[in-house]
Design a protein around this motif. Structure first.
Motif, short mmCIF file in Angstrom:
data_model
loop_
_atom_site.label_atom_id
_atom_site.label_comp_id
_atom_site.label_asym_id
_atom_site.label_seq_id
_atom_site.Cartn_x
_atom_site.Cartn_y
_atom_site.Cartn_z
N GLU A 91 0.83 -1.21 0.00
CA GLU A 91 0.00 0.00 0.00
C GLU A 91 0.86 1.26 0.00
OE1 GLU A 91 -3.27 0.60 -0.22
OE2 GLU A 91 -3.60 -1.54 -0.58
N ILE A 136 -5.49 -0.42 -5.66
CA ILE A 136 -5.63 0.57 -4.60
C ILE A 136 -7.10 0.79 -4.31
CG2 ILE A 136 -3.50 1.75 -5.24
CD1 ILE A 136 -5.19 4.00 -6.41
N GLY A 146 -6.75 3.28 1.74
CA GLY A 146 -5.44 2.64 1.71
C GLY A 146 -4.72 2.72 3.04
#
Length: 456
Positions: free
Chosen positions: A266, A333, A339
């Protein structure tokens, strides 16, 4: 007059031509008002040439900037003063070839990358939305496009029908083709085989460092379409650069990394979509034995300038929205700023600290510290890497078997034979002996039970 001077209001006792810069700055920011003939507290002191300025100021503004502002003659008793009202302009305004911007209580000239962004903004564009006339859909890498399709369908962001179209239609549906039919920079970065042909520094650099920041032990670079760089980088870091230490829960063997892979992924994706690619600097990942640094030459929204704010609920405002949309559609994402919540959740699985963000003019630096469990294993592994008690040359396995004729706990065995490292003992002795059947558990249905003992 009771209005307080702030970023959209200025009080001036007399007119100076240098205030034309302020008018330019107001037009490029959010608009504003300048009063001529007042002191710093807004009290009217009047000006003698108000009627002359009423004619000259609008002409100066039109001649130097090509814009029209409202200049009003006001009165307070017998005192005359002027009010200049400047509207925000949709296009960027220059004064003598220079661009100014009102920020807070200061006026500053905007140049370089900031000027480019401002010019694009007035056109309703972002850097990654600029068209590339010499790039065609046939130039894009098919494997990269297929990877995008596979991920998008797998994550449910697109249907099989939506990806089963010609590449040109797919690019258009992803808003990667502009109104004139040209592919934009985001398409090039994500899918072109060699984006560095167009943008220097559009790759990822990885290095492993030893005892100091100058002790570079080895390094790699990951090139190619950005959509491919992510998995390649994560795999490379977690196979070559990050050492997995071995721990045990009962007889279950556990590979423990210093930082959770999902959290690292991430952070890497955030670096990709928030990077300022016009800087021509690659994303840089520095790996140490107990920490990782991830740096990119990018920006975060002004209201997200600290670690605490980033991990609070916030809207998603990527620096490169067109590029971010590609990664969102691929399922790589999340939208709505989730995120960072995924990073928090992944760190919690390791009971590890959240990454620390340092955001300034030099870019975005993220520090990922090793979790406590990894540090403990690292400490044990480093202090006693080859600890083999041998009881004066006797067979240690046989001694353990004899000792465990009556059930014994792990701690009792370690104390008896002077083992210092629980991890080392499990790896070299206990686990192999359990697999070979020479030792058995008293509670086999609960291998991790705190009451577990072992017998021969």
């Amino acid at each position: 007059m009771k209005e307080k001077e702030h970023q959209s209001i200025e009080w001036k006792e007399s007119w100076q031509d240098e205030y034309l810069k302020w008018i330019c700055g107001y037009a490029n920011a959010y608009g504003g008002t300048i009063y001529i003939g007042t002191d710093d507290d807004g009290n009217v002191v009047g000006i003698d040439n108000a009627r002359d300025l009423l004619e000259r100021i609008p002409n100066k503004i039109t001649d130097t900037m090509g814009i029209i502002v409202d200049v009003n003659l006001l009165y307070k008793g017998e005192l005359e003063y002027l009010q200049i009202i400047v509207d925000k302009y949709p296009s960027l305004i220059s004064f003598h070839g220079k661009y100014y911007y009102r920020s807070g209580s200061t006026m500053r000239e905007i140049t370089g990358k900031e000027l480019e962004r401002a010019l694009l903004k007035t056109q309703g564009r972002t850097w990654d939305g600029v068209p590339l006339p010499k790039l065609s859909v046939s130039d894009l890498k098919q494997d990269a496009i297929q990877l995008f399709k596979d991920k998008a369908v797998k994550r449910g962001r697109l249907t099989k029908e939506e990806v089963s179209v010609e590449d040109t239609i797919l690019m258009d549906n992803l808003h990667l083709i502009d109104e004139d039919g040209y592919l934009i920079r985001a398409a090039m970065l994500a899918f072109y085989k060699d984006p560095e042909k167009w943008v220097t520094g559009s790759y990822i650099k990885i290095g492993y460092f030893g005892k100091s920041d100058s002790d570079l032990v080895y390094q790699d670079e990951v090139h190619g379409p950005l959509i491919e760089q992510v998995d390649k980088t994560v795999d490379l870091v977690y196979t070559k650069y990050m050492k997995a230490l071995i721990d045990y829960e009962g007889v279950q063997r556990i590979e423990q990394f210093m930082f959770h892979k999902d959290a690292f992924r991430e952070i890497l994706l955030n670096a990709i979509v928030h990077k300022d690619y016009s800087s021509c600097n690659p994303i840089q990942i520095s790996v140490y034995k107990d920490k990782i640094y991830i740096w990119n030459d990018g920006e975060m929204p002004p209201n997200l300038d600290s670690t605490d704010k980033l991990f609070m609920k916030h809207s998603s405002k990527p620096y490169n929205p067109k590029l971010a949309n590609i990664f969102f559609k691929s399922g790589m994402i999340e939208a709505w700023g989730r995120g960072f919540e995924k990073i928090r959740e992944a760190c919690a699985l390791y009971d590890g600290p959240l990454p620390e963000y340092e955001i300034n003019e030099a870019g975005i630096m993220v520090l990922c510290k090793a979790c406590d469990r990894y540090l403990r294993l690292l400490r044990d592994d480093g202090q006693h890497p080859e600890h083999h008690p041998n009881q004066n040359g006797q067979d240690v396995n046989k001694l353990i078997i004899d000792f465990c004729k009556d059930p014994k706990s792990v701690q009792e065995i370690m104390d008896e034979f002077d083992f210092d490292s629980r991890t080392s003992f499990r790896r070299k002795y206990l686990t192999p002996m359990l697999k070979n059947g020479v030792l058995k558990m008293t509670i086999p249905e609960k291998p991790s039970s705190k009451n577990q003992k072992y017998f021969s």
